[in-house]
Design a protein around this motif. Structure first.
Motif, PDB file in Angstrom:
ATOM      1  N   TYR A 157       0.883  -1.150   0.000  1.00 20.08           N
ATOM      2  CA  TYR A 157       0.000   0.000   0.000  1.00 20.08           C
ATOM      3  C   TYR A 157       0.924   1.204   0.000  1.00 20.08           C
ATOM      4  O   TYR A 157       1.840   1.283   0.821  1.00 20.08           O
ATOM      5  N   ASN A 199      -2.681   2.882   8.280  1.00 22.44           N
ATOM      6  CA  ASN A 199      -3.181   3.723   7.190  1.00 22.44           C
ATOM      7  C   ASN A 199      -3.336   5.170   7.647  1.00 22.44           C
ATOM      8  O   ASN A 199      -3.051   6.101   6.890  1.00 22.44           O
ATOM      9  N   GLU A 200      -3.781   5.361   8.886  1.00 23.69           N
ATOM     10  CA  GLU A 200      -3.941   6.720   9.409  1.00 23.69           C
ATOM     11  C   GLU A 200      -2.591   7.403   9.601  1.00 23.69           C
ATOM     12  O   GLU A 200      -2.443   8.596   9.327  1.00 23.69           O
ATOM     13  N   ARG A 239      -4.326  -2.332  10.900  1.00 23.71           N
ATOM     14  CA  ARG A 239      -4.375  -1.844   9.518  1.00 23.71           C
ATOM     15  C   ARG A 239      -4.844  -0.392   9.468  1.00 23.71           C
ATOM     16  O   ARG A 239      -4.230   0.454   8.821  1.00 23.71           O
ATOM     17  N   ASP A 240      -5.928  -0.102  10.165  1.00 21.21           N
ATOM     18  CA  ASP A 240      -6.477   1.255  10.156  1.00 21.21           C
ATOM     19  C   ASP A 240      -5.503   2.260  10.767  1.00 21.21           C
ATOM     20  O   ASP A 240      -5.372   3.384  10.273  1.00 21.21           O
ATOM     21  N   ASP A 290       0.566  -4.278   2.402  1.00 17.93           N
ATOM     22  CA  ASP A 290      -0.893  -4.180   2.308  1.00 17.93           C
ATOM     23  C   ASP A 290      -1.490  -5.167   3.308  1.00 17.93           C
ATOM     24  O   ASP A 290      -1.581  -6.360   3.034  1.00 17.93           O
ATOM     25  N   ALA A 339      -1.498   8.369   6.117  1.00 14.75           N
ATOM     26  CA  ALA A 339      -2.289   9.489   5.598  1.00 14.75           C
ATOM     27  C   ALA A 339      -1.837  10.800   6.225  1.00 14.75           C
ATOM     28  O   ALA A 339      -1.726  11.829   5.530  1.00 14.75           O
TER      29      ALA A 339
END
Length: 169
Positions: free
Chosen positions: A39, A158-159, A154-155, A132, A162
């Motif tokens: 990712y 990703n945060e 995972r979240d 990923d 971001a």
């Protein structure tokens, strides 16, 4: 006080770089390529790599995800006389979740700690790249409680990415 581990051994650096140095075939088992397993996010226009790092570290701290290691790989390579663009690897972990995942299946230890690489491509465009975790979660066959934890990891990753990509402090 947070302790950051810096790897100084050229052999460890070479070992860490080995996957990047080996040629990768365009086609793998079941038609998957290496790009299908990661990712990645480009840094937004105007976000410096230093801003991205600061943002990731602050967000990880706010989410109780500990920075357990930081490898300034490009600095190590340059010290060995290998010119390179910026490559820096950040390793994060929630030790409680990690312990529970390993208790379920020791194979999860191969995925610990979670890594995010800050890397500049050949054109000098900076990216954030990680495994990923959706792919891992799909294969994991976890009980519901651990599935919830894996999704949280995972979240969180990703945060963190971001925040780094947008420079959001």
């Amino acid at each position: 006080m947070r302790k950051i581990v810096r790897i100084r051994s050229p052999w460890l650096v070479l070992l860490a770089c080995l996957p990047m140095l080996l040629p990768v075939s365009a086609s793998h088992a079941e038609g998957m390529t290496i790009a299908d397993t990661v990712y990645k996010l480009p840094l937004e226009e105007g976000v410096s790599t230093d801003d991205a790092v600061d943002s990731m570290l602050l967000r990880a701290n706010a989410l109780n995800f500990k920075l357990v290691a930081r490898l300034p790989l490009s600095q190590e390579l340059e010290a060995m006389g290998v010119p390179t663009k910026r490559i820096e690897i950040f390793q994060f972990c929630d030790a409680r979740i990690a312990a529970q995942m390993i208790a379920e299946n020791l194979d999860f230890s191969a995925y610990l700690p979670c890594r995010i690489t800050l890397i500049e491509d050949q054109a000098g465009k900076p990216w954030l790249v990680t495994l990923d975790l959706n792919k891992v979660i799909q294969m994991a066959d976890l009980p519901p409680a651990l599935m919830e934890m894996a999704t949280k990891v995972r979240d969180t990753m990703n945060e963190i990415m971001a925040a780094g990509a947008s420079g959001d402090l």
